[in-house]
Write a protein that holds these residues in place. Structure first.
Motif, short mmCIF file in Angstrom:
data_model
loop_
_atom_site.label_atom_id
_atom_site.label_comp_id
_atom_site.label_asym_id
_atom_site.label_seq_id
_atom_site.Cartn_x
_atom_site.Cartn_y
_atom_site.Cartn_z
N UNK A 123 -25.53 67.66 29.45
CA UNK A 123 -24.77 67.97 28.24
C UNK A 123 -23.58 67.02 28.11
N UNK A 124 -22.85 66.81 29.22
CA UNK A 124 -21.67 65.95 29.18
C UNK A 124 -22.04 64.51 28.83
N UNK A 125 -23.08 63.99 29.46
CA UNK A 125 -23.49 62.61 29.20
C UNK A 125 -23.98 62.44 27.77
N UNK A 126 -24.72 63.42 27.27
CA UNK A 126 -25.19 63.35 25.88
C UNK A 126 -24.02 63.32 24.90
N UNK A 127 -23.00 64.13 25.17
CA UNK A 127 -21.83 64.16 24.29
C UNK A 127 -21.07 62.84 24.36
N UNK A 128 -20.95 62.27 25.56
CA UNK A 128 -20.27 60.98 25.69
C UNK A 128 -21.03 59.89 24.95
#
Length: 261
Positions: A123-128
């Motif tokens: 989730x974090x990498x996708x948002x970044x």
């Protein structure tokens, strides 16, 4: 054949290294690798050129300009959790220049930080990635883990290349200049022993005068101190002016946000 010195980390020697590679191999970015997929292995001789930007966007831009002069395109992977800020005006302008020179950009993520903060890494990498794509109007084709040996948990995102996928780490020869210590024979003869190479070169390894990694780090720290000091002086000056005109500014604010149409 252009000879280069594996102990020389000056920009002049960087040019010699790239010129040698360009004469002997087809040079790809990870955007090219994304397009080719596994068929990249059908190309007899190539180098995938990548940069993990650890400390300095300015240093990354210097490499990007040299590569542009030589007609070479590569991929620059940027951290959103470093002591540089991709979304600072000056840094963003540098990243946009890198993109304008025809280079590809990707996400350099810190998996150990995700673990420490107890956030879902996918989730974090996708948002970044989404933020980077939106802010710079680009398509991110690949992501690269920051110091992957610190984190035992690997993850993947559909449609995004992981630079440490076995295809790029096992099937293709991986070589890095981390901390100015080559882990392979990086001489012209040593490189020619490999037909297909994945080459990681860091922006904080190279400099105009071929400084040591320690000297480069100190110079970068001093430059950032000067920047923050200048910004602090500008802010203090702005506050003093603002306080003098506080009543006027408050009224202007109220008119903009609270007045009825």
């Amino acid at each position: 054949m252009h000879s280069f010195d594996s102990n020389d980390f000056s920009y002049d020697n960087y040019r010699r290294l790239l010129t040698f590679l360009d004469n002997e191999y087809e040079i790809f970015s990870f955007k090219d690798a994304y397009r080719l997929g596994a068929k990249i292995l059908d190309v007899p001789r190539f180098v995938i050129l990548r940069h993990d930007v650890e400390f300095s966007v300015k240093g990354a831009l210097a490499l990007a300009r040299i590569e542009h002069e030589l007609g070479i395109k590569s991929t620059f992977f940027f951290l959103q959790t470093s002591d540089y800020n991709c979304f600072d005006r000056h840094e963003a302008e540098r990243i946009r220049e890198i993109i304008s020179l025809g280079h590809d950009v990707g996400l350099h993520y810190d998996a150990s930080l995700f673990e420490d903060m107890k956030v879902d890494p996918v989730v974090a990498a996708k948002l970044q990635i989404k933020l980077f794509e939106c802010f710079f109007n680009v398509k991110v084709h690949a992501m690269s883990s920051h110091m992957p040996m610190r984190s035992g948990k690997a993850f993947s995102i559909d449609g995004v290349i992981d630079t440490y996928d076995p295809l790029y780490l096992r099937d293709i020869k991986y070589i890095s200049d981390s901390n100015q210590v080559w882990r392979e024979n990086i001489s012209t003869k040593g490189l020619l022993e490999h037909q297909q190479i994945h080459l990681l070169l860091h922006e904080n390894t190279w400099s105009d005068d071929g400084l040591s990694i320690f000297e480069i780090s100190l110079a970068e720290a001093f430059e950032k101190f000067q920047k923050h000091h200048t910004n602090a002086l500008k802010y203090n000056s702005m506050v003093k002016v603002g306080l003098k005109n506080r009543a006027v500014k408050d009224n202007e604010f109220k008119k903009r946000y609270f007045s009825s149409n």
